[in-house]
Design a protein around this motif. Sequence first.
Motif, PDB file in Angstrom:
ATOM      1  N   GLU A 191      24.388 -50.759 -18.200  1.00  0.00           N
ATOM      2  CA  GLU A 191      24.439 -50.789 -19.671  1.00  0.00           C
ATOM      3  C   GLU A 191      23.489 -49.744 -20.253  1.00  0.00           C
ATOM      4  O   GLU A 191      23.851 -48.994 -21.170  1.00  0.00           O
ATOM      5  CB  GLU A 191      24.040 -52.186 -20.191  1.00  0.00           C
ATOM      6  CG  GLU A 191      25.077 -53.258 -19.935  1.00  0.00           C
ATOM      7  CD  GLU A 191      24.772 -54.584 -20.635  1.00  0.00           C
ATOM      8  OE1 GLU A 191      25.649 -55.439 -20.664  1.00  0.00           O
ATOM      9  OE2 GLU A 191      23.643 -54.757 -21.163  1.00  0.00           O
ATOM     10  N   HIS A 236      17.925 -53.970 -27.593  1.00  0.00           N
ATOM     11  CA  HIS A 236      18.735 -54.509 -26.507  1.00  0.00           C
ATOM     12  C   HIS A 236      17.959 -54.439 -25.180  1.00  0.00           C
ATOM     13  O   HIS A 236      17.903 -55.394 -24.415  1.00  0.00           O
ATOM     14  CB  HIS A 236      20.063 -53.735 -26.413  1.00  0.00           C
ATOM     15  CG  HIS A 236      21.107 -54.422 -25.591  1.00  0.00           C
ATOM     16  ND1 HIS A 236      22.427 -54.497 -25.949  1.00  0.00           N
ATOM     17  CD2 HIS A 236      21.019 -55.068 -24.400  1.00  0.00           C
ATOM     18  CE1 HIS A 236      23.098 -55.171 -25.029  1.00  0.00           C
ATOM     19  NE2 HIS A 236      22.262 -55.518 -24.072  1.00  0.00           N
ATOM     20  N   HIS A 249      16.628 -57.251 -22.226  1.00  0.00           N
ATOM     21  CA  HIS A 249      16.793 -57.127 -20.764  1.00  0.00           C
ATOM     22  C   HIS A 249      15.452 -57.294 -20.058  1.00  0.00           C
ATOM     23  O   HIS A 249      15.343 -58.027 -19.076  1.00  0.00           O
ATOM     24  CB  HIS A 249      17.369 -55.746 -20.410  1.00  0.00           C
ATOM     25  CG  HIS A 249      18.820 -55.593 -20.749  1.00  0.00           C
ATOM     26  ND1 HIS A 249      19.476 -54.389 -20.660  1.00  0.00           N
ATOM     27  CD2 HIS A 249      19.748 -56.491 -21.144  1.00  0.00           C
ATOM     28  CE1 HIS A 249      20.745 -54.556 -21.010  1.00  0.00           C
ATOM     29  NE2 HIS A 249      20.934 -55.813 -21.308  1.00  0.00           N
ATOM     30  N   HIS A 278      23.523 -63.865 -24.434  1.00  0.00           N
ATOM     31  CA  HIS A 278      23.315 -62.421 -24.412  1.00  0.00           C
ATOM     32  C   HIS A 278      24.657 -61.673 -24.467  1.00  0.00           C
ATOM     33  O   HIS A 278      24.821 -60.725 -25.232  1.00  0.00           O
ATOM     34  CB  HIS A 278      22.514 -62.012 -23.175  1.00  0.00           C
ATOM     35  CG  HIS A 278      22.208 -60.547 -23.128  1.00  0.00           C
ATOM     36  ND1 HIS A 278      21.231 -59.962 -23.912  1.00  0.00           N
ATOM     37  CD2 HIS A 278      22.768 -59.537 -22.425  1.00  0.00           C
ATOM     38  CE1 HIS A 278      21.203 -58.666 -23.679  1.00  0.00           C
ATOM     39  NE2 HIS A 278      22.131 -58.371 -22.778  1.00  0.00           N
ATOM     40  N   ASP A 312      25.535 -58.206 -26.251  1.00  0.00           N
ATOM     41  CA  ASP A 312      26.408 -57.232 -25.585  1.00  0.00           C
ATOM     42  C   ASP A 312      27.664 -56.923 -26.401  1.00  0.00           C
ATOM     43  O   ASP A 312      28.110 -55.777 -26.466  1.00  0.00           O
ATOM     44  CB  ASP A 312      26.828 -57.745 -24.198  1.00  0.00           C
ATOM     45  CG  ASP A 312      25.688 -57.668 -23.193  1.00  0.00           C
ATOM     46  OD1 ASP A 312      24.695 -56.965 -23.470  1.00  0.00           O
ATOM     47  OD2 ASP A 312      25.794 -58.305 -22.123  1.00  0.00           O
TER      48      ASP A 312
HETATM   49 FE   LIG Z   1      22.961 -56.487 -22.094  1.00  0.00          FE
END
Ligand SMILES: [Fe+2]
Length: 135
Positions: A62, A77, A81, A117, A122
Amino acid sequence: MPLIKWNDSFSVNIVEIDLQHQKLVSLINDLNQAMLQGMGKVALTNILNELVAYTVNHFGTEEKYFAQYKYPDSDSHKKEHLAFVEKVASFKKDFDSGKLGLSIEVMQFLSDWLQNHIKGTDKKYGPFFNTKGLK
Ligand SMILES: [Fe+2]
């Protein structure tokens, strides 16, 4: 019964990412099943290690696309993570040392985090990447 059941509401509309998310779902389901069946520590450790490694690899995919396409929400984002990786690393450390066992609560945390998430954070990048030709 699996802890998480994949359906279209999880799709971010990018094939490669959907496949990786499906693999994560299946690893969490495997770990949950192994815990419920009372499998031994070696077996649980193996699945947990695979889950940790696959998660890191998946976040890498990602984040590679965030950089490649200059995704505007990349920073926040990536923070999500990092927080998850740190949380799981500390859990894994306690599990390895015997301080903490796998439990329904731990599995619920993993399951909730992944679902929230994917469906919250996402899914926001789907339309952006689609306009860049990533599908
Ligand atoms: Fe993600």
